[in-house]
Each structure stands twice: as structure tokens, then as C-alpha cells.
Enzyme design. Structure first.
Site, short mmCIF file in Angstrom:
data_model
loop_
_atom_site.label_atom_id
_atom_site.label_comp_id
_atom_site.label_asym_id
_atom_site.label_seq_id
_atom_site.Cartn_x
_atom_site.Cartn_y
_atom_site.Cartn_z
N HIS A 235 0.82 -1.22 0.00
CA HIS A 235 0.00 0.00 0.00
C HIS A 235 0.86 1.28 0.00
O HIS A 235 0.67 2.16 -0.83
CB HIS A 235 -0.87 0.05 1.27
O1 RIB Z 1 -4.88 0.46 4.72
C1 RIB Z 1 -3.49 0.32 4.53
C2 RIB Z 1 -2.75 1.31 5.36
O2 RIB Z 1 -2.96 1.04 6.74
C3 RIB Z 1 -1.22 1.24 5.17
O3 RIB Z 1 -0.68 2.52 5.32
C4 RIB Z 1 -0.76 0.36 6.29
O4 RIB Z 1 0.58 0.66 6.71
C5 RIB Z 1 -1.72 0.74 7.36
O5 RIB Z 1 -1.22 1.92 7.98
#
Ligand code: RIB
Ligand code: CA
Length: 325
Positions: A235
């Protein structure tokens, strides 16, 4: 071409770690500073984890500690995904000096933005509390930020609730402040980040080709539940790679606002991709697609570069195939 200045604000967990490493490795970007925020785990832990990742790659950056609490909702950690230490239980050494500067992250972000004369690009990979604090305390900040690239939100469903992605759910008021700030936003939501994946076999091949940085990052990523499910979602790497290589992605401008009051929809990024002109203001570029192979190959190349390993196409082919020899 002169590298562009970025600031990375993160809640250093395992994919934040990957984002920090990529930001340091990309020649197109100059990492002006890092800051930490409470998110995946408590603020003190995310600050120390950020230092640990800098030490891992043998580099020193200004690192500032930020908010320990969201603006207006209770703090909720994500131990289930990143473990109680934020790094999946993997213990990494700290640098010699670990005291956080007195200056809070939001002040450091503001001062850096002013010093950069409007060229600074702010990337957030956790709850947007620090960005919101900087905007709320400094009404002139929008004139000094070129854009804000956020890992957060979703034009469709959520991962923390059926409606909301974790970073926005964790501090919806902060996210709303960012989306309504007037600063151009690049929304790297689940629509694109859930496509930006690497497989366990690829990570094993990356570790086999790499040195300490690659091997340690792969250890961190191997602790994640999505690793067990066969596809690790990087992500937080998405906004960093988009900042340097936008051609790998596709997206559309849209009106976006955050639900801050809904009992079951709190943290929903309401995204008007099919405008019927009700919402003419398109305040965000919403990323919806990625060249998955190009993304993964760039990720492999950047991580190996931090181990001083230059990769040719044949090596990248091998890693992409998940081949160990
Ligand atoms: O939904 C994904 C996000 O939430 C990413 O930034 C992961 O590190 C968590 O913080
Ligand atoms: Ca994160």
C-alpha cells in the site's frame, strides 16, 4: 534533472518501511525529512521504527515525532496486521541517538514547506493527523505545498470497515482537513494499492539476490497476514512510486470528501467518479490502476540498490518469476 523534494509522514509498520526505503532509493526524489504518527502502532513505536529503517539502510535523515492521538476520535492500533511492535515482531537495532527533536512533526513539515518555497510534496502513509495539524495551525501552508500524496481511502470498499480504509478510518477529521485544504491531493486508495502486490515467492527471490536491506525487508513483509494469503499489498509504496514514476499508474480526477459522522460509514472517502455535475470541484486525482509488473520490478530494483546491487533485466525477470536460481 534536479531531484524533487518530498517529506514522508508515516506510521511505520511493515509497508511504511518499504515506502521509506523506496523514497530513499529513488533518484528522482530528495527525502527532505521524515515524520511519524500514531497509526499501526503507538506514536513512540512508529517514531523508533522509522529510525530503525533509516539505520537499516545506513542513512540519516531528519526524523520528527508527531501526533500520538487522532484529532477527534479515540486512537485504535492495528496490532493484528503489523504486530504490537509495528514490525511484525521482528526486532531491529536502533541508531545510537534516538531522542526525538523537541519540534513536533507538524511544525517541521511547515518549516520545510516554507523553506522549499512551494516545491515540497508531502506524502502520508498513515493517518493524516500531522498533515492536518500543520494545515490547521498554519493557514498559509497550502501556498507552500505543491501537492499531498496520500495512501488512504477507497472509491469502493474498505479494509478497516466495509466502508473505510484504515488510515482514513483512524483519523477521519484529519483526512477531511487534507481533502478540503485546497492543496491538490493524489489519493492512492485501496482501488490501486490492492493491485500493487508482490508474492511470497518473489520476496524469497528478492531476498536471495539481495543483502541486509532486502533480506530484512522481506522478513518484515513475511510477517503480514496478506503474505500468508499469497499476495503482499505494498500500500504505502504506491504514493512514493507515483511521485517518481506516474506513468506506471492511471487515475481520474474526482470530488472526494470524508464521512466523519456516520455510525457505520465513518472514514468513508465519498468519491464522485461518475459526476452528474452535483460536485463540480475535483479536488483529488484518484488512482485506479497500476502496471503491476512495472511496479514490482521497480520495487525490486530500488530495494536491491540499497544493498549496492545493480540489477539487469535478467535478474529482474528471475525475481519476478519467483525463481531462486
Ligand atoms: O490500509 C493500509 C494502510 O494502513 C497502510 O498505510 C498500512 O501501513 C496501514 O497503515
Ligand atoms: Ca502505513
Amino acid at each position: 534533472m534536479k531531484p524533487r523534494c518530498i517529506w514522508l509522514d508515516c506510521d511505520t509498520g511493515t509497508d511504511d518501511a518499504a515506502a521509506i526505503l523506496c523514497a530513499a532509493a529513488l533518484p528522482e526524489l530528495k527525502l527532505a525529512g521524515l515524520s511519524s504518527v500514531a497509526g499501526n502502532v503507538e506514536g513512540r513505536k512508529t517514531y523508533l521504527n522509522t529510525l530503525r529503517i533509516c539505520r537499516l539502510m545506513g542513512r540519516t535523515y531528519p526524523v520528527y515525532a508527531g501526533a500520538a492521538q487522532p484529532l477527534a476520535v479515540p486512537y485504535t492500533p492495528a496490532y493484528g496486521f503489523h504486530g504490537e511492535n509495528g514490525l511484525g515482531g521482528v526486532e531491529l537495532p536502533l541508531p545510537e541517538h534516538c531522542d526525538a527533536p523537541e519540534l513536533p512533526a507538524w511544525e517541521a513539515i511547515y518549516r520545510c514547506a516554507v523553506a522549499q518555497g512551494g516545491e515540497l510534496e508531502l506524502i502520508t502513509t498513515g493517518p493524516m493527523t500531522n498533515a492536518a495539524m500543520a494545515l490547521l495551525l498554519h493557514p498559509d501552508l497550502p501556498q507552500y505545498l505543491k501537492r499531498i500524496l496520500v495512501m488512504g481511502g477507497s472509491a469502493t470498499g474498505g479494509n478497516r470497515t466495509p466502508a473505510a480504509e484504515f488510515n482514513v478510518y483512524a483519523d477521519p477529521h484529519a483526512a477531511q482537513t487534507v481533502f478540503t485544504s485546497g492543496v491538490p491531493v493524489v489519493m492512492c486508495g485501496l482501488d490501486v494499492t490492492e493491485q500493487a502486490t508482490v508474492t511470497p515467492a518473489q520476496l524469497s527471490a528478492l531476498a536471495a539476490c539481495g543483502g541486509t536491506v532486502a533480506q530484512t525487508l522481506c522478513r518484515l513483509l513475511a510477517t503480514r497476514p496478506d503474505h500468508q494469503r499469497g499476495a503482499v499489498m505494498l500500500h504505502d509504496v504506491v504514493p512514493v512510486l507515483y511521485a517518481a514514476r506516474p506513468g506506471l499508474f492511471e487515475g481520474r480526477k474526482a470530488w472526494v470528501r470524508v464521512e466523519t459522522k456516520g455510525a457505520i460509514t465513518r472514514g468513508k472517502t465519498v468519491t464522485d467518479l461518475y459526476s452528474d455535475k452535483k460536485y463540480p470541484e475535483k479536488n483529488a486525482l484518484v488512482l485506479l490502476g497500476v502496471d503491476r509488473s512495472g511496479f514490482a520490478r521497480l520495487f525490486f530494483r530500488l530495494i536491491l540498490s540499497l544493498d549496492g546491487i545493480c540489477t539487469d533485466e535478467a535478474c529482474l525477470d528471475q525475481i519476478e518469476r519467483g525463481a531462486l536460481t
